[in-house]
Write an enzyme that holds these catalytic residues in place. Structure first.
Site, short mmCIF file in Angstrom:
data_model
loop_
_atom_site.label_atom_id
_atom_site.label_comp_id
_atom_site.label_asym_id
_atom_site.label_seq_id
_atom_site.Cartn_x
_atom_site.Cartn_y
_atom_site.Cartn_z
CB CYS A 108 -0.94 -0.20 1.11
SG CYS A 108 -2.47 0.88 0.85
CG HIS A 206 -3.77 -3.61 4.12
ND1 HIS A 206 -2.38 -3.07 4.43
CD2 HIS A 206 -4.34 -2.65 3.35
CE1 HIS A 206 -2.27 -1.85 4.05
NE2 HIS A 206 -3.62 -1.67 3.35
N1 GLN Z 1 -2.41 6.89 2.22
C1 GLN Z 1 -2.66 6.06 1.04
C2 GLN Z 1 -3.75 5.54 0.29
O1 GLN Z 1 -4.92 6.01 1.10
C3 GLN Z 1 -2.08 4.47 1.61
C4 GLN Z 1 -2.98 3.69 2.58
C5 GLN Z 1 -2.24 2.65 3.11
O2 GLN Z 1 -1.24 2.37 3.01
N2 GLN Z 1 -3.25 1.81 3.88
O3 GLN Z 1 -3.87 5.33 -0.82
#
Ligand code: GLN
EC number: 6.3.5.13
Length: 235
Positions: A108, A206
Site C-alpha cells: 500500500c 492487507h
Molecule cells: N495513504 C494511502 C492511500 O490512502 C495508503 C494507505 C495505506 O497504506 N493503507 O492510498
C-alpha cells in the site's frame, strides 16, 4: 517439504541469522501489515533459520545490501509525507538491491513510495523513490475498501484493501502481481493488483497478505536463496 512444492531447508547449518529490514515499522504499519514479517519469521524458523528484524526508521543508517529481505508496510498520508522525506537517502542502495533481484515486499503506502510520486489528499505531491515507473493519485470521492481476491502465478490470494490512492504503471512492460477477481487493486480501471518486478512485490493487499501460504512460502524461499547467496552456503 511444505505445501506448494516448496522445500524450505538448510538452515540448521547456518550460523548467521536471516536479516530482515522493516522500513519505518513505527510509521508504516496500517491494518496489521507487521503480520507479514511475523509470518515470514514463522516460515523461516520452520526451515531452521534464525531471523533478525531491524526497524529502520527516521535518520537510521541503512544499507540494503546488508539484508536478505526488505519489508515496507502501508501508511496514512501524513506518515507517508514524513517517511518520504527521509527515504530518498536510501535510493541508491535500494535500487541496487531491487535491480540485483533480491526480494522485497511493499504494501500500500510503501508500494506507492517505490514509484515516482504520490499526489495526496491535500493535493500535495510526495516524491517517491522513483525506482519503478509508476505513480499514484489520491481520489477522495471513491475510497477502495473491502475484501479482495486476485489470481497470481502462485495461485489465488485473498486479502483486504483500504486506500484512496490509485496507482498507474508508466511503462507497459511493468507486470502486476495479479488479476482481480474481486475488489479494485491498483485502480478501478485496470483490473490488476500490485506489481511484480524481478523479486520485488508491491501490493495493496492487507490482511496481512502473507496469511496466504502460497505467496508467503514463495517469498520465504526467495529470502532463503538470497541469504545463502549473501553469506555463502556451507559445503
Ligand atoms: N495513504 C494511502 C492511500 O490512502 C495508503 C494507505 C495505506 O497504506 N493503507 O492510498
Amino acid at each position: 517439504m511444505l505445501k506448494y512444492g516448496i522445500t524450505l531447508k538448510g538452515g540448521e547449518a547456518m550460523s548467521e541469522p536471516i536479516k530482515i529490514a522493516y522500513l519505518y515499522e513505527d510509521l508504516m504499519n496500517t491494518y496489521g501489515d507487521s503480520g507479514d514479517v511475523k509470518i515470514l519469521r514463522y516460515w523461516l524458523n520452520q526451515a531452521g533459520y534464525q531471523v533478525q528484524v531491524d526497524n529502520v526508521s527516521l535518520a537510521a543508517d541503512f544499507n540494503a545490501a546488508d539484508y536478505d529481505f526488505l519489508f515496507f508496510g502501508g501508511g496514512q498520508d501524513y506518515e507517508q509525507t514524513v517517511v518520504a522525506r527521509d527515504l530518498l537517502r536510501h535510493k541508491a542502495t535500494m535500487q541496487a538491491y531491487i535491480e540485483a533481484g533480491k526480494p522485497m515486499l511493499a504494501i500500500c503506502g510503501g508500494y506507492q513510495l517505490l514509484g515516482d510520486y504520490y499526489k495526496t489528499s491535500g493535493g500535495q505531491t510526495i516524491k517517491g523513490l522513483g525506482i519503478l515507473p509508476l505513480h499514484t493519485v489520491f481520489k477522495a470521492d471513491s475510497r477502495m475498501i473491502g475484501d479482495t481476491e486476485f489470481e497470481t502465478e502462485y495461485g489465488t490470494v485473498r486479502a483486504f484493501e483500504n486506500h484512496s490512492g490509485r496507482t498507474y504503471f508508466d511503462d507497459p512492460k511493468l507486470k502486476p502481481l495479479g488479476k482481480m477477481v474481486q475488489g479494485y487493486g491498483n485502480n478501478p480501471e485496470d483490473g490488476v493488483e500490485g506489481l511484480h518486478y524481478k523479486n520485488t512485490f508491491g501490493s495493496y493487499a492487507h490482511g496481512p497478505i502473507l496469511r496466504n501460504d502460497n505467496i508467503a512460502q514463495a517469498i520465504a524461499k526467495l529470502i532463503i536463496e538470497n541469504h545463502q547467496a549473501r553469506v555463502g552456503v556451507p559445503a
